[in-house]
Design a protein around this motif. Structure first.
Motif, short mmCIF file in Angstrom:
data_model
loop_
_atom_site.label_atom_id
_atom_site.label_comp_id
_atom_site.label_asym_id
_atom_site.label_seq_id
_atom_site.Cartn_x
_atom_site.Cartn_y
_atom_site.Cartn_z
N ARG A 164 75.93 -64.13 41.05
CA ARG A 164 77.29 -64.67 41.09
C ARG A 164 78.36 -63.62 40.83
N SER A 165 78.06 -62.36 41.04
CA SER A 165 79.04 -61.31 40.76
C SER A 165 80.17 -61.29 41.78
N LEU A 166 79.97 -61.93 42.91
CA LEU A 166 81.00 -61.95 43.95
C LEU A 166 81.73 -63.29 44.04
N GLN A 167 81.42 -64.22 43.18
CA GLN A 167 82.00 -65.56 43.30
C GLN A 167 83.51 -65.53 43.10
N LEU A 202 84.57 -53.36 52.51
CA LEU A 202 84.72 -54.27 53.64
C LEU A 202 86.15 -54.78 53.76
N THR A 203 86.77 -55.12 52.63
CA THR A 203 88.13 -55.63 52.64
C THR A 203 89.12 -54.56 53.09
N ILE A 204 88.94 -53.33 52.62
CA ILE A 204 89.81 -52.24 53.05
C ILE A 204 89.68 -52.04 54.56
N TRP A 205 88.46 -52.05 55.05
CA TRP A 205 88.21 -51.90 56.48
C TRP A 205 88.87 -53.05 57.26
N HIS A 206 88.81 -54.23 56.70
CA HIS A 206 89.35 -55.42 57.35
C HIS A 206 90.88 -55.38 57.41
N TRP A 207 91.54 -54.90 56.36
CA TRP A 207 93.00 -54.96 56.24
C TRP A 207 93.74 -53.71 56.69
N ILE A 208 93.08 -52.57 56.82
CA ILE A 208 93.78 -51.31 57.05
C ILE A 208 94.59 -51.32 58.34
N GLY A 209 94.06 -51.92 59.39
CA GLY A 209 94.78 -51.98 60.66
C GLY A 209 96.05 -52.79 60.55
N PHE A 210 95.98 -53.95 59.89
CA PHE A 210 97.15 -54.80 59.70
C PHE A 210 98.23 -54.07 58.92
N VAL A 211 97.84 -53.40 57.83
CA VAL A 211 98.81 -52.69 56.99
C VAL A 211 99.46 -51.56 57.78
N THR A 213 77.30 -52.81 42.11
CA THR A 213 77.80 -52.17 43.33
C THR A 213 78.20 -53.17 44.42
N SER A 214 77.85 -54.44 44.24
CA SER A 214 78.19 -55.41 45.28
C SER A 214 79.70 -55.59 45.41
N LYS A 215 80.41 -55.48 44.29
CA LYS A 215 81.87 -55.59 44.33
C LYS A 215 82.47 -54.43 45.12
N TRP A 216 81.90 -53.23 44.97
CA TRP A 216 82.39 -52.08 45.72
C TRP A 216 82.13 -52.26 47.22
N GLY A 217 81.02 -52.91 47.55
CA GLY A 217 80.75 -53.20 48.95
C GLY A 217 81.78 -54.13 49.55
N VAL A 218 82.17 -55.14 48.79
CA VAL A 218 83.20 -56.06 49.26
C VAL A 218 84.55 -55.36 49.33
N SER A 223 73.08 -46.18 47.40
CA SER A 223 73.30 -47.31 46.50
C SER A 223 72.82 -48.60 47.16
N PRO A 224 72.29 -49.53 46.36
CA PRO A 224 71.95 -50.86 46.88
C PRO A 224 73.22 -51.73 46.91
N TRP A 225 74.05 -51.57 47.91
CA TRP A 225 75.39 -52.14 47.94
C TRP A 225 75.43 -53.64 47.69
N LEU A 226 74.52 -54.40 48.26
CA LEU A 226 74.62 -55.86 48.17
C LEU A 226 73.60 -56.51 47.25
N SER A 227 72.66 -55.74 46.72
CA SER A 227 71.64 -56.35 45.88
C SER A 227 71.84 -56.07 44.39
#
Length: 168
Positions: A120-123, A39-48, A31-36, A23-27
């Motif tokens: 602007r799909s990620l704004q 990333l967010t799950i990866w960012h927060w999983i340790g804290f949780v 699919t750009s929302k799924w990329g974010v 998939s073209p994750w960021l273009s």
């Protein structure tokens, strides 16, 4: 960004190795929302995990021993001891997740710029505040959006506290 690159990204390489479509994750706006989200799950999983483990260790072992003596199964212990004792932790994580989601800026700015590319799909509201305030020098509009964001966060926090029946 290395993980989400269309041709050489780590996720697409893993999908290609498994024989799944890449998939073209960021273009692509779809699919750009799924990329974010990834990333967010990866960012927060340790804290949780750390917060949940700390709360699990705080539950008194005597509760589990007493329930074993009374003949409770491990599933009953989970539903009647563990989950009720973690209610405050779940509420805290839910509220922190809402606040973090509504204040999402760093990942969006790194992946798609202040405009939330592609298309602007990620704004987010914070990116709009940044764009209006620092990009267009429209400080009044940026301030109004900031107050609106505060009220939305306050509403969701109160709603989550009411939902979990916790007092301030």
């Amino acid at each position: 960004m290395f993980v989400l690159q269309p041709e050489v990204g780590l996720i697409n390489h893993l999908l290609d190795t498994l024989g799944l479509p890449t998939s073209p994750w960021l273009s692509d706006p779809a699919t750009s929302k799924w990329g974010v989200i990834l990333l967010t799950i990866w960012h927060w999983i340790g804290f949780v995990i750390i917060i949940c483990l700390a709360n699990l260790q705080a539950i008194s072992p005597e509760l589990y021993e007493a329930s074993e003596i009374d003949g409770a199964t491990s599933i009953q212990q989970w539903f009647f001891i563990t989950i009720p004792n973690m209610k405050g932790t779940f509420a805290f994580l839910l509220i922190m997740g809402w606040i973090s989601g509504l204040q999402r800026f760093q990942e969006i700015f790194v992946l798609g710029g202040a405009g939330g590319s592609p298309s602007r799909s990620l704004q987010t509201m914070v990116a709009l505040i940044y764009e209006r305030g620092f990009g267009g020098f429209e400080f009044g509009i940026a301030s109004a959006i900031t107050v609106l964001l505060f009220l939305i966060i306050l509403f969701f926090t109160m709603f989550n506290l009411k939902l979990t029946r916790l007092k301030l």
